[in-house]
Design an enzyme around this catalytic site. Structure first.
Site, PDB file in Angstrom:
ATOM      1  N   CYS A  40       4.980  -4.931  15.968  1.00 57.18           N
ATOM      2  CA  CYS A  40       4.467  -3.930  16.908  1.00 57.18           C
ATOM      3  C   CYS A  40       2.990  -4.254  17.157  1.00 57.18           C
ATOM      4  O   CYS A  40       2.227  -4.463  16.209  1.00 57.18           O
ATOM      5  CB  CYS A  40       4.646  -2.518  16.334  1.00 57.18           C
ATOM      6  SG  CYS A  40       6.382  -2.115  16.061  1.00 57.18           S
ATOM      7  N   CYS A  66      -1.820   5.850   9.663  1.00 55.41           N
ATOM      8  CA  CYS A  66      -0.658   5.129  10.188  1.00 55.41           C
ATOM      9  C   CYS A  66      -1.083   3.825  10.844  1.00 55.41           C
ATOM     10  O   CYS A  66      -2.001   3.805  11.648  1.00 55.41           O
ATOM     11  CB  CYS A  66       0.016   5.938  11.285  1.00 55.41           C
ATOM     12  SG  CYS A  66       1.056   7.214  10.697  1.00 55.41           S
ATOM     13  N   GLU A  78       0.835  -1.188   0.000  1.00 55.69           N
ATOM     14  CA  GLU A  78       0.000   0.000   0.000  1.00 55.69           C
ATOM     15  C   GLU A  78       0.871   1.240   0.000  1.00 55.69           C
ATOM     16  O   GLU A  78       1.983   1.248   0.529  1.00 55.69           O
ATOM     17  CB  GLU A  78      -0.912  -0.016   1.219  1.00 55.69           C
ATOM     18  CG  GLU A  78      -1.843  -1.205   1.160  1.00 55.69           C
ATOM     19  CD  GLU A  78      -2.965  -1.145   2.160  1.00 55.69           C
ATOM     20  OE1 GLU A  78      -3.806  -2.044   2.112  1.00 55.69           O
ATOM     21  OE2 GLU A  78      -3.014  -0.216   2.974  1.00 55.69           O
ATOM     22  N   CYS A  93       3.347   8.547   1.376  1.00 52.92           N
ATOM     23  CA  CYS A  93       3.771   7.629   2.428  1.00 52.92           C
ATOM     24  C   CYS A  93       4.069   6.309   1.726  1.00 52.92           C
ATOM     25  O   CYS A  93       3.160   5.678   1.180  1.00 52.92           O
ATOM     26  CB  CYS A  93       2.617   7.499   3.426  1.00 52.92           C
ATOM     27  SG  CYS A  93       2.920   6.302   4.716  1.00 52.92           S
ATOM     28  N   CYS A 122       0.006  -2.289  15.493  1.00 49.09           N
ATOM     29  CA  CYS A 122       0.118  -1.980  14.058  1.00 49.09           C
ATOM     30  C   CYS A 122      -0.451  -3.122  13.215  1.00 49.09           C
ATOM     31  O   CYS A 122      -0.108  -4.289  13.427  1.00 49.09           O
ATOM     32  CB  CYS A 122       1.592  -1.755  13.700  1.00 49.09           C
ATOM     33  SG  CYS A 122       1.847  -1.434  11.942  1.00 49.09           S
ATOM     34  N   CYS A 158       5.858  -6.855   7.380  1.00 56.36           N
ATOM     35  CA  CYS A 158       6.867  -6.343   8.316  1.00 56.36           C
ATOM     36  C   CYS A 158       7.147  -7.416   9.353  1.00 56.36           C
ATOM     37  O   CYS A 158       6.254  -8.179   9.731  1.00 56.36           O
ATOM     38  CB  CYS A 158       6.339  -5.082   9.010  1.00 56.36           C
ATOM     39  SG  CYS A 158       7.568  -4.265  10.057  1.00 56.36           S
TER      40      CYS A 158
HETATM   41  N1  SAH Z   1       8.494   0.631  10.657  1.00 59.33           N
HETATM   42  C1  SAH Z   1       8.516   2.075  10.711  1.00 59.33           C
HETATM   43  C2  SAH Z   1       7.333   2.692   9.970  1.00 59.33           C
HETATM   44  C3  SAH Z   1       6.016   2.367  10.624  1.00 59.33           C
HETATM   45  S1  SAH Z   1       4.560   3.304  10.245  1.00 59.33           S
HETATM   46  C4  SAH Z   1       8.521   2.537  12.159  1.00 59.33           C
HETATM   47  O1  SAH Z   1       8.347   1.707  13.042  1.00 59.33           O
HETATM   48  O2  SAH Z   1       8.734   3.721  12.396  1.00 59.33           O
HETATM   49  C5  SAH Z   1       4.838   4.912  10.870  1.00 59.33           C
HETATM   50  C6  SAH Z   1       4.397   5.175  12.309  1.00 59.33           C
HETATM   51  O3  SAH Z   1       3.060   4.767  12.573  1.00 59.33           O
HETATM   52  C7  SAH Z   1       5.272   4.447  13.325  1.00 59.33           C
HETATM   53  O4  SAH Z   1       5.634   5.324  14.352  1.00 59.33           O
HETATM   54  C8  SAH Z   1       4.335   3.380  13.833  1.00 59.33           C
HETATM   55  O5  SAH Z   1       4.703   2.907  15.094  1.00 59.33           O
HETATM   56  C9  SAH Z   1       3.023   4.129  13.832  1.00 59.33           C
HETATM   57  N2  SAH Z   1       1.841   3.265  13.952  1.00 59.33           N
HETATM   58  C10 SAH Z   1       1.761   1.943  13.708  1.00 59.33           C
HETATM   59  N3  SAH Z   1       0.524   1.496  13.960  1.00 59.33           N
HETATM   60  C11 SAH Z   1      -0.210   2.559  14.363  1.00 59.33           C
HETATM   61  C12 SAH Z   1      -1.569   2.735  14.740  1.00 59.33           C
HETATM   62  N4  SAH Z   1      -2.421   1.731  14.742  1.00 59.33           N
HETATM   63  N5  SAH Z   1      -1.971   3.976  15.094  1.00 59.33           N
HETATM   64  C13 SAH Z   1      -1.108   5.012  15.052  1.00 59.33           C
HETATM   65  N6  SAH Z   1       0.187   4.911  14.692  1.00 59.33           N
HETATM   66  C14 SAH Z   1       0.634   3.692  14.355  1.00 59.33           C
END
Ligand code: SAH
Length: 351
Positions: free
Chosen positions: A112, A338, A87, A101, A115, A108
Site C-alpha cells: 500500500c 497506523c 512492532e 494493536c 503505508c 508486509c
Molecule cells: N494489512 C491490514 C492492516 C493494516 S494497518 C489492512 O490493510 O487493513 C491498519 C490500517 O491503517 C489500514 O486500514 C491501513 O490501510 C491503514 N494505514 C496504513 N498506512 C497508513 C497511514 N500512513 N496513515 C493512516 N492509516 C494508514
C-alpha cells in the site's frame, strides 16, 4: 531446529502426564504473576523441567519501548527467536482500558503506497505463539505498572502485516486468546486489505472465531484504489460488495459489525466525487460503518486531508445515509500511529 507451535510442543512434552496437566500448563502461560515454567508451581518439578527444556516460555523479547508524551500510547519493538523484529502498540481506549494493536507478519507484501510497513516487503509470517505473546507481553507490562489501568479489553490486528495473508496462524492466535482470557470475540478486530479468497473462506470456516472484520477500502473508485493499493484485484469492488451480502446473510450484524477503513489522502481520495462514490457503494453493501483515518505521515508524498475537509467528507457521507466515525490519531510522536510501523534500523537496544 524448526520452531514448533506450543499447541503441539506442550501436549508432546506432557504426553505421558494426566490430561489435566495440559490445561494447567496452558493456563500457566496466561498467569500474570508467573515468568517461567519453573513458577507454574501446580505442575510437578519433572514436568516443569521438561517444559523448560523444550518449550520457550516467551517467543518475543523486548528490544525497545517508547511512550508518547501524553502517556496514552506505548510502542514496543519486539525481537523474535530468529532476530527479526516487529512492532506492537498499547493504546488507551475510550472505555478507560487498553487496546493492543498487534502485528501478524514481519513486514508486509501488500505494498500500500501510503503505508510505511508496505515499503519493507514481507520477511515472514508470524506464528500464532508470536501473536499471542504480543498480548502476553502487554498484559505483563501493565501488570508491572499498577498505576496504569490493568485491563487489555480489545485487540486490533492493525500492526505490521496483512492478517488474512497469514490466515491459519491468525485464526489459531485468536482462538487461544479467546480460550484463555476474558476477552470476547467482538473485542477483537481483524483488519484486512481485502484478500478475497480468505474473506470467502472465513464465512464457511467453523474454526474462524466470530471476531469483527474491518476492510481497508480506501476508495470506492476502482482506478484510485488500484493506484493506492496496488495489490487490488481489478474487480475488487463488485466482489467485495457481493461478499458483504453473504457476510450479512450469515451473521447477525449487531454482534459482528463490518467496517470499511478509509485513509484520508489529500486530493487523492477525499474529493466530493469520492464521497459520493463511497456513499453509493456503502448503500449497496448494507450496514457497513465507515471509519475515516487521518493520514499519518510516512516517507511517501501524500498529504493529510485538512480537518475541515475531513468534516465535509463526513457530512457528505452522512447525508448519503452512511454511519461514519473518524479515528483518533494516537502515538504519532513515537511513530506508533497506523501505517507508521516500520522497524527503524538505527534503533539501539534499551538497557
Ligand atoms: N494489512 C491490514 C492492516 C493494516 S494497518 C489492512 O490493510 O487493513 C491498519 C490500517 O491503517 C489500514 O486500514 C491501513 O490501510 C491503514 N494505514 C496504513 N498506512 C497508513 C497511514 N500512513 N496513515 C493512516 N492509516 C494508514
Amino acid at each position: 531446529m524448526a520452531l514448533e507451535a506450543r499447541t503441539i510442543s506442550i501436549p508432546r512434552v506432557l504426553a505421558d502426564a494426566p490430561s489435566y496437566r495440559l490445561k494447567q500448563a496452558e493456563d500457566g502461560l496466561f498467569s500474570l504473576t508467573k515468568k517461567s515454567w519453573e513458577e507454574v508451581g501446580v505442575l510437578p518439578k519433572p514436568l516443569r523441567d521438561a517444559l523448560t527444556a523444550s518449550v520457550p516460555w516467551m517467543s518475543v523479547k523486548l528490544f525497545h519501548v517508547a511512550t508518547s508524551a501524553k502517556g496514552d500510547t506505548h510502542k514496543a519493538i519486539l525481537e523474535l527467536g530468529d532476530g527479526t523484529k516487529i512492532e506492537s502498540v498499547l493504546m488507551a481506549n475510550k472505555r478507560g482500558w487498553w487496546t493492543i494493536c498487534v502485528s501478524s507478519q514481519v513486514g508486509c507484501a501488500m505494498r500500500c503506497t501510503f503505508c510505511a510497513t508496505g515499503k519493507m516487503g514481507l520477511t515472514r509470517n508470524l506464528l500464532a505463539d508470536e501473536i499471542v505473546d504480543q498480548y502476553r507481553y502487554w498484559a505483563s507490562y501493565v501488570h508491572a505498572r499498577p498505576e496504569m489501568p490493568q485491563l487489555i479489553s480489545n485487540i486490533v490486528f492493525m500492526g505490521m502485516g496483512e492478517p488474512l495473508a497469514n490466515y491459519i496462524e491468525v485464526r489459531n492466535a485468536n482462538n487461544t486468546i479467546l480460550a484463555h482470557t476474558e476477552m470476547g470475540p467482538t473485542n477483537i478486530t481483524v483488519s484486512t486489505v481485502g484478500v478475497l479468497p480468505r474473506l470467502e473462506q472465513l464465512l464457511n470456516d467453523p474454526e474462524w472465531p466470530p471476531v469483527r472484520v474491518a476492510v481497508s477500502l480506501h476508495s470506492a473508485i476502482a482506478k484510485t484504489r488500484k493506484e493506492i493499493v496496488p495489490t487490488s484485484y481489478d474487480d475488487f469492488l463488485p466482489k467485495l460488495e457481493e461478499w458483504t451480502h453473504k457476510y450479512f446473510e450469515k451473521f447477525d450484524t449487531r454482534s459482528r459489525h463490518l467496517t470499511f477503513e478509509y485513509v484520508m489522502l489529500g486530493g487523492v481520495n477525499d474529493t466530493t466525487e469520492h464521497a459520493k462514490a463511497l456513499a453509493a457503494f456503502v448503500q449497496r453493501c448494507g450496514k457497513v460503518k465507515v471509519n475515516l483515518i487521518p493520514y499519518n505521515f510516512t516517507d511517501s508524498e501524500f498529504l493529510r486531508s485538512t480537518d475541515a475537509h475531513i468534516r465535509s467528507f463526513m457530512d457528505a457521507l452522512e447525508a448519503g445515509g452512511v454511519i461514519v466515525t473518524q479515528r483518533k490519531t494516537m502515538g504519532d510522536d513515537i511513530a506508533a500511529a497506523c501505517g507508521q510501523l516500520i522497524v527503524e534500523k538505527k534503533e539501539s537496544p534499551t538497557v
